[in-house]
Design a protein around this motif. Sequence first.
Motif, PDB file in Angstrom:
ATOM      1  N   ASP A   1       7.676   5.907   2.417  1.00  0.00           N
ATOM      2  CA  ASP A   1       7.119   4.807   1.916  1.00  0.00           C
ATOM      3  C   ASP A   1       7.602   4.413   0.556  1.00  0.00           C
ATOM      4  OD1 ASP A   1       5.521   2.726   1.554  1.00  0.00           O
ATOM      5  OD2 ASP A   1       3.822   3.506   1.923  1.00  0.00           O
ATOM      6  N   ASP A   2       8.351   3.471   0.363  1.00  0.00           N
ATOM      7  CA  ASP A   2       8.929   2.788  -0.902  1.00  0.00           C
ATOM      8  C   ASP A   2      10.179   3.863  -1.506  1.00  0.00           C
ATOM      9  OD1 ASP A   2       7.182   0.901  -0.698  1.00  0.00           O
ATOM     10  OD2 ASP A   2       6.205   1.189  -2.744  1.00  0.00           O
TER      11      ASP A   2
ATOM     12  N   ARG B   1       9.560  -4.340   3.448  1.00  0.00           N
ATOM     13  CA  ARG B   1       8.085  -4.368   3.102  1.00  0.00           C
ATOM     14  C   ARG B   1       7.452  -3.550   4.018  1.00  0.00           C
ATOM     15  NH1 ARG B   1       5.900  -8.036  -0.543  1.00  0.00           N
ATOM     16  NH2 ARG B   1       3.928  -7.203  -1.585  1.00  0.00           N
ATOM     17  N   CYS B   2       6.302  -3.067   3.755  1.00  0.00           N
ATOM     18  CA  CYS B   2       5.699  -1.886   4.524  1.00  0.00           C
ATOM     19  C   CYS B   2       5.145  -2.630   5.701  1.00  0.00           C
ATOM     20  CB  CYS B   2       4.773  -1.490   3.592  1.00  0.00           C
ATOM     21  SG  CYS B   2       3.502  -2.461   2.573  1.00  0.00           S
TER      22      CYS B   2
ATOM     23  N   HIS C   1       5.326   6.011  -2.439  1.00  0.00           N
ATOM     24  CA  HIS C   1       4.687   4.721  -2.804  1.00  0.00           C
ATOM     25  C   HIS C   1       3.700   5.080  -4.155  1.00  0.00           C
ATOM     26  CE1 HIS C   1       1.981   1.522  -2.530  1.00  0.00           C
ATOM     27  NE2 HIS C   1       3.008   0.669  -1.703  1.00  0.00           N
TER      28      HIS C   1
ATOM     29  N   CYS D   1      10.620   0.487  -5.328  1.00  0.00           N
ATOM     30  CA  CYS D   1       9.627  -0.358  -5.503  1.00  0.00           C
ATOM     31  C   CYS D   1       9.817  -0.660  -7.029  1.00  0.00           C
ATOM     32  CB  CYS D   1       8.415   0.012  -4.991  1.00  0.00           C
ATOM     33  SG  CYS D   1       6.902  -1.066  -5.637  1.00  0.00           S
TER      34      CYS D   1
ATOM     35  N   SER E   1       2.961   3.334 -11.391  1.00  0.00           N
ATOM     36  CA  SER E   1       4.128   3.071 -10.595  1.00  0.00           C
ATOM     37  C   SER E   1       5.259   3.565 -11.768  1.00  0.00           C
ATOM     38  CB  SER E   1       4.245   1.748 -10.112  1.00  0.00           C
ATOM     39  OG  SER E   1       4.608   0.836 -11.068  1.00  0.00           O
TER      40      SER E   1
ATOM     41  N   LYS F   1      12.344  -3.682  -3.139  1.00  0.00           N
ATOM     42  CA  LYS F   1      11.449  -3.913  -2.277  1.00  0.00           C
ATOM     43  C   LYS F   1      10.781  -5.351  -2.108  1.00  0.00           C
ATOM     44  CE  LYS F   1       6.642  -2.728  -1.242  1.00  0.00           C
ATOM     45  NZ  LYS F   1       5.317  -1.728  -1.957  1.00  0.00           N
TER      46      LYS F   1
END
Length: 553
Positions: free
Chosen positions: A33-34, A70-71, A222, A329, A384, A401
């Motif tokens: 993820d990311d 994107r997720c 993420h 991201c 983040s 992202k």
Amino acid sequence: MTPFPRLACFLLLGLSTLLGAAPKPNIIIIMSDDMGYSDLGCYGSEIETPQLDELAANGLRYTQFYNTSRCCPTRASLLTGLYAHQAGIGEMTSDRGAPGYRGDLSRNAVTIAEALKPAGYRTYMSGKWHLAKQLKPDGDKFNWPLQRGFDRFYGTIIGAGSFYDPWTLTRGNKAITPEDDPEYQPETFYYTDAISDNAARFINEHDSEEPFFMYVAYTAPHWPLHALEKDIEKYKGRYDDGYEAIRKARYERMKQLGVIQEDWALSPAPGSWSDLPEEQRAWEARAMEVYAAMIDSMDQGIGRIVDALENEGEFENTLILFLHDNGGCDETIGWVKREKGRPPRAPMSPDELQTEMFPTHTRKGQPIVYGKDAMPGPATTYMSYRRNWANVSNTPFREYKSKNHEGGIATPLIAHWPKGIAAKNELRHRPGHLIDLMATCLDLSGAEYPEIYAKHRIQPFEGQSLKASFSKDEDPDRILLFEHYGRAAIRDGNWKLVRLGVNKPWELYGLEKDRSEMNNLVAEHPEKAAALEELWTWHAWRTRIYPKPGDGK
């Protein structure tokens, strides 16, 4: 049945046994993820990913594979073999009214799990779902994993949250907490470990008489930047030289590995390490240390999944596919201090559900600090790693992202299958997309793709099977489509048309020599750009990008 036909059946059965008819392969799709294109060791990174590197060394690495940026749309496309808008998830999981933007996985689509079950497959999922707008534990679960073809599920229904106390943590259809789950009580709960351990458990408890399909959807790396200190310690000091040094080293390794071409340029960096004050550098270095530790922990967990396959005698006949849901991201999460002096509160009870993506306190009642007042990593922080490190993750590409430049949509794809892939440590430059995973699973399993499922008419899948590329590289003549919040692209052969928004100009690139998208060719080839725009628009109507919510287009 008369004696002769019965005897014939027995003879045919015996003959197939003597000939050693190959059992159907198990299939495991693992997604991070990311993560950016360069974040794995076998794609150029300094981050230690020995388990994935070994799978790549004994299998294949694809260099031109794509997600949807994107997720939510990536997960919809991966599981259905459709473009995300056809699957009802054109943006995120909220209902925008238009057919391609309902925020729920369409009933006119089937998941890989739903398609493979009639072919005798058991189906398991561990990790992040993020394909349903209804999140409440007492609401209608018609679009939760068990209702979309999976026999067993452990994970989260929503897309993000604390790694120490995940939002919407669920086993089967039941909401749980890390403390009241009777089936999993580690000494220290960390969600990445929990995803890995429950995936390994599903393998250990599987009836080996049947093949299985498993989808492992990590939330790592993420945001928030959460990692165990034992993993962070490994990366202490590794990022003290800053963005540019790490990015340049990755760029050179990627060329040596062959995952990018020598003549692809390194796109410009958005910021300079030397411009940061010393205190800021320390915090930024720590952010990347935690990010690396999150990936390291995921890789360790994949090792435990592989161990479970080996212990159960399933490793040789299991296809493992690994990829990312979008590029690195650049979102700024938790960098602004929210409140000063937030006091502690009473600990949550073991069965009290976490109901917030951005919690104010830990389960123990400790205040969570937003902003740079604390170094990231523990449960008391939430932030983040921002744009400059995301640019490193996406080396050598542009953007991030949610964008459809290569930095947003390019993903590694590792394929490993001892019984089905003879090639070792080979590259495949075949352009591919998430839509290809359904086609591949159908091809390998012998499953029939339904026209009608649960009384709903099912759309034909869009992808092409990867099976032929397991033996040799291909260059299929195909068109690949992208759109997210008005950011759009189309790839036709080595030509790519892309824009950063509805009101932004189209850009044209020749990817064979310029996959970094540095030389916009619109002025030189206006006819090509116009033709690709017309082609994109036609496919946009075909795949439910249009009509857009609210404006009829």
